[in-house]
Design a protein around this motif. Structure first.
Motif, short mmCIF file in Angstrom:
data_model
loop_
_atom_site.label_atom_id
_atom_site.label_comp_id
_atom_site.label_asym_id
_atom_site.label_seq_id
_atom_site.Cartn_x
_atom_site.Cartn_y
_atom_site.Cartn_z
N PRO A 285 17.88 17.85 -3.21
CA PRO A 285 17.27 18.30 -4.06
C PRO A 285 18.08 17.94 -5.47
N VAL A 286 17.85 16.74 -5.93
CA VAL A 286 18.46 16.86 -7.57
C VAL A 286 17.47 16.78 -9.05
N PRO A 287 17.88 17.68 -9.78
CA PRO A 287 16.97 17.96 -11.00
C PRO A 287 16.02 16.82 -10.87
N SER A 288 15.38 17.02 -11.47
CA SER A 288 13.97 15.84 -12.14
C SER A 288 13.31 15.81 -12.94
N ALA A 289 12.97 15.07 -13.92
CA ALA A 289 11.98 15.40 -14.88
C ALA A 289 10.28 15.17 -13.83
N LEU A 290 11.31 14.45 -12.97
CA LEU A 290 10.10 13.32 -12.18
C LEU A 290 9.28 14.25 -10.75
N LYS A 291 8.29 14.64 -10.32
CA LYS A 291 7.92 14.88 -9.17
C LYS A 291 8.84 13.88 -7.75
N VAL A 292 9.76 14.48 -7.17
CA VAL A 292 10.99 13.63 -6.16
C VAL A 292 10.57 14.00 -4.88
N PHE A 293 10.35 13.06 -4.05
CA PHE A 293 10.13 13.83 -2.73
C PHE A 293 9.79 12.38 -1.73
N GLU A 294 11.27 13.05 -0.36
CA GLU A 294 10.75 12.21 0.75
C GLU A 294 9.94 11.45 1.60
N GLU A 295 9.72 10.34 1.32
CA GLU A 295 8.48 9.73 1.65
C GLU A 295 8.50 9.05 2.93
N ILE A 296 7.72 9.15 4.43
CA ILE A 296 7.39 7.89 4.90
C ILE A 296 6.71 7.59 5.21
N GLU A 297 5.65 6.51 5.41
CA GLU A 297 4.49 5.67 5.59
C GLU A 297 4.94 4.05 6.63
N THR A 298 3.73 4.47 6.95
CA THR A 298 3.84 3.28 8.39
C THR A 298 2.04 2.60 8.28
N GLY A 299 1.56 1.68 8.73
CA GLY A 299 -0.14 1.62 8.76
C GLY A 299 -0.75 1.57 9.63
N VAL A 300 -2.40 2.23 9.71
CA VAL A 300 -2.30 2.24 10.86
C VAL A 300 -3.78 1.46 11.42
N ASP A 301 -3.77 0.67 12.46
CA ASP A 301 -4.99 -0.07 12.91
C ASP A 301 -5.97 0.88 13.03
N ASP A 302 -6.06 1.81 14.12
CA ASP A 302 -6.62 2.40 14.19
C ASP A 302 -6.85 4.26 13.39
N PRO A 303 -7.12 4.35 12.45
CA PRO A 303 -7.50 4.99 11.95
C PRO A 303 -8.67 6.61 12.52
N SER A 304 -9.39 6.28 13.74
CA SER A 304 -9.80 7.01 14.20
C SER A 304 -9.22 7.80 15.65
N MET B 5 15.89 7.18 4.65
CA MET B 5 14.44 7.62 3.94
C MET B 5 14.18 7.00 2.44
N ALA B 6 13.29 6.76 1.95
CA ALA B 6 13.01 6.37 0.54
C ALA B 6 12.51 7.71 -0.45
N LEU B 7 12.77 7.98 -1.35
CA LEU B 7 12.58 8.94 -2.26
C LEU B 7 11.26 7.94 -3.24
N GLU B 8 10.68 9.15 -3.20
CA GLU B 8 9.39 7.89 -4.61
C GLU B 8 9.61 9.61 -5.58
N CYS B 9 9.41 9.03 -6.83
CA CYS B 9 9.76 9.86 -8.43
C CYS B 9 8.67 9.43 -8.71
N GLU B 10 7.38 10.64 -9.54
CA GLU B 10 6.89 9.95 -10.44
C GLU B 10 5.31 11.19 -10.99
N LEU B 11 5.24 10.61 -12.03
CA LEU B 11 4.78 12.46 -12.51
C LEU B 11 2.84 11.68 -12.82
N LYS B 12 1.70 12.59 -12.54
CA LYS B 12 0.76 12.27 -13.55
C LYS B 12 0.18 12.81 -14.56
N TYR B 13 -0.59 11.77 -15.29
CA TYR B 13 -0.85 12.04 -16.93
C TYR B 13 -2.48 12.13 -16.45
N PRO B 14 -2.61 13.40 -16.94
CA PRO B 14 -4.30 13.93 -16.38
C PRO B 14 -4.97 13.58 -17.86
#
Length: 198
Positions: free
Chosen positions: A73-92, A1-10
């Motif tokens: 979890p590991v200490p990080s200055a970033l927001k770290v989470f596990e992410e699972i994504e898949t494309g969807v042909d028919d969102p409805s 499972m992929a880990l995604e690390c990010e920060l936001k800048y307001p």
């Protein structure tokens, strides 16, 4: 499972950042409009567990995303989470399927996003109903380096979600609590028209 690390800048100057990225030779997929629905169980137990179940629609296509705190979890200055994504042909159809098995829409939100690739990071320039943000995803060392190259203030960052930032904004402005953050119909129409004519 992929880990995604990010920060936001307001309070980001999106036009200036786009100019800097363009001048640096960064690649972009262009601006696009997103409509997002976050699903939960009726008792909001996913939220309590720190899990996000989201269906995103963009130009008739969809993406189903699950985000959750890392198992280790590991200490990080970033927001770290596990992410699972898949494309969807028919969102409805998928929305109907989610509701058929007991999930309900918890809240909806919209944004205009322009995604760039720069210095090994994904830089998202996001226009939301309550403000403009730069979001940088990458490795622990690459996110601050990318932000510095773009002139972003290292003291003006947040690991908060857009959901949390919306609630903070509404509280600060004395507005009624509302988990949804969508554009007014006239502004939405203008944004869609602007994107179509780029």
């Amino acid at each position: 499972m992929a880990l995604e690390c990010e920060l936001k800048y307001p309070e980001a100057d999106l036009a200036a950042l786009a100019d800097r990225l363009r001048a640096a030779g960064a690649g972009t997929s262009g601006r696009y409009f997103e409509a997002n629905t976050v699903y939960d169980r009726p008792d909001r137990s996913l939220k309590r567990e720190g899990v996000l179940l989201r269906l995103r629609e963009r130009q008739g296509q969809g993406v189903l995303t699950v985000k959750r705190p890392p198992a280790n979890p590991v200490p990080s200055a970033l927001k770290v989470f596990e992410e699972i994504e898949t494309g969807v042909d028919d969102p409805s159809a998928l929305a109907q399927a989610l509701e058929a098995v007991g999930f309900v829409p918890a809240f909806r939100y919209e944004k205009v996003r322009e995604k760039w690739r720069y210095m090994g990071c994904v830089v998202c320039l996001d226009h939301l109903p309550f403000g403009d943000f730069a979001e940088i995803e990458g490795e622990e060392a690459s996110v601050p380096a990318c932000a510095a190259a773009l002139g972003l203030d290292p003291n003006r960052t947040t690991k908060a979600t857009y959901h949390g930032l919306n609630l903070e904004y509404r509280l600060a402005k004395g507005l009624e609590p509302d988990e949804n953050f969508v554009f007014e119909p006239g502004e939405r129409a203008a944004l869609l028209d602007e994107i179509e004519n780029l």
